[in-house]
Design a protein around this motif. Sequence first.
Motif, PDB file in Angstrom:
ATOM      1  N   THR A  25      -0.395   7.381  -8.822  1.00 23.36           N
ATOM      2  CA  THR A  25      -1.787   7.743  -8.619  1.00 23.36           C
ATOM      3  C   THR A  25      -2.593   6.461  -8.443  1.00 23.36           C
ATOM      4  OG1 THR A  25      -2.501   7.622 -10.931  1.00 23.36           O
ATOM      5  CG2 THR A  25      -1.406   9.659 -10.232  1.00 23.36           C
ATOM      6  N   PRO A  26      -3.856   6.550  -8.074  1.00 21.60           N
ATOM      7  CA  PRO A  26      -4.669   5.323  -7.956  1.00 21.60           C
ATOM      8  C   PRO A  26      -4.708   4.511  -9.251  1.00 21.60           C
ATOM      9  CG  PRO A  26      -5.740   7.122  -6.811  1.00 21.60           C
ATOM     10  CD  PRO A  26      -4.556   7.715  -7.502  1.00 21.60           C
ATOM     11  N   LYS A  78       0.848   5.726  -0.844  1.00 24.13           N
ATOM     12  CA  LYS A  78       0.014   6.918  -0.976  1.00 24.13           C
ATOM     13  C   LYS A  78       0.268   7.607  -2.310  1.00 24.13           C
ATOM     14  CE  LYS A  78      -0.136   7.803   3.994  1.00 24.13           C
ATOM     15  NZ  LYS A  78      -1.525   7.283   4.097  1.00 24.13           N
ATOM     16  N   SER A 120      -3.488   4.457  -2.586  1.00 17.10           N
ATOM     17  CA  SER A 120      -4.664   5.012  -1.935  1.00 17.10           C
ATOM     18  C   SER A 120      -4.238   5.925  -0.805  1.00 17.10           C
ATOM     19  CB  SER A 120      -5.553   3.895  -1.392  1.00 17.10           C
ATOM     20  OG  SER A 120      -6.635   4.433  -0.662  1.00 17.10           O
ATOM     21  N   SER A 121      -5.008   6.997  -0.624  1.00 18.50           N
ATOM     22  CA  SER A 121      -4.712   7.891   0.495  1.00 18.50           C
ATOM     23  C   SER A 121      -5.409   7.406   1.764  1.00 18.50           C
ATOM     24  CB  SER A 121      -5.155   9.313   0.148  1.00 18.50           C
ATOM     25  OG  SER A 121      -6.524   9.338  -0.207  1.00 18.50           O
ATOM     26  N   LEU A 171       0.847  -1.195   0.000  1.00 17.69           N
ATOM     27  CA  LEU A 171       0.000   0.000   0.000  1.00 17.69           C
ATOM     28  C   LEU A 171       0.884   1.247   0.000  1.00 17.69           C
ATOM     29  CD1 LEU A 171      -2.834   1.294   0.274  1.00 17.69           C
ATOM     30  CD2 LEU A 171      -2.526   1.162   2.761  1.00 17.69           C
ATOM     31  N   THR A 213      -1.215  -1.158  -4.209  1.00 12.02           N
ATOM     32  CA  THR A 213      -2.443  -0.372  -4.131  1.00 12.02           C
ATOM     33  C   THR A 213      -2.082   1.056  -3.773  1.00 12.02           C
ATOM     34  OG1 THR A 213      -3.717  -2.301  -3.432  1.00 12.02           O
ATOM     35  CG2 THR A 213      -4.682  -0.132  -3.018  1.00 12.02           C
ATOM     36  N   THR A 215      -2.570   1.401  -9.424  1.00  8.10           N
ATOM     37  CA  THR A 215      -2.926   0.210  -8.659  1.00  8.10           C
ATOM     38  C   THR A 215      -2.988  -0.992  -9.592  1.00  8.10           C
ATOM     39  OG1 THR A 215      -4.151   1.440  -6.990  1.00  8.10           O
ATOM     40  CG2 THR A 215      -4.751  -0.873  -7.305  1.00  8.10           C
TER      41      THR A 215
END
Length: 120
Positions: free
Chosen positions: A88-89, A13, A119-120, A11, A117, A92
């Motif tokens: 960026t997303p 950001k 994600s913020s 994960l 992934t 992913t």
Amino acid sequence: QVQLQESGPGLVKPSQTPSLTCAFSGGPITSTDHYWMWIRQPPGKGLEWIGYISYGGGTDYVPSLKSRTSISRDTSKNQFTLQLSSVTPEDTAVYYCAKYIGTLRAFNAWGQGTQVTVSS
């Protein structure tokens, strides 16, 4: 047994620059005519080639990601690394490393993939 093993942060950001590493056991990554690929598969989409580093250390990248992508290697550890900046997303995906043999024009080994992934 030929084996490729990816590792990554899981994960991250948005705007970060994750690094993914692929370790190869099965011979030196400097073996002639071997090309070490990074490929990803976003959820619900097909495979997308990201780029490669060759047995000689040369690199090439897909134009759409070239400005954000860097592939390097550590021959002492027999591994190669993908860095993807400003994620960026849309980045992913499951990220795979693979071995490509130039004269065969074929992939002959894949890692199991690692999920990244964004994600913020």
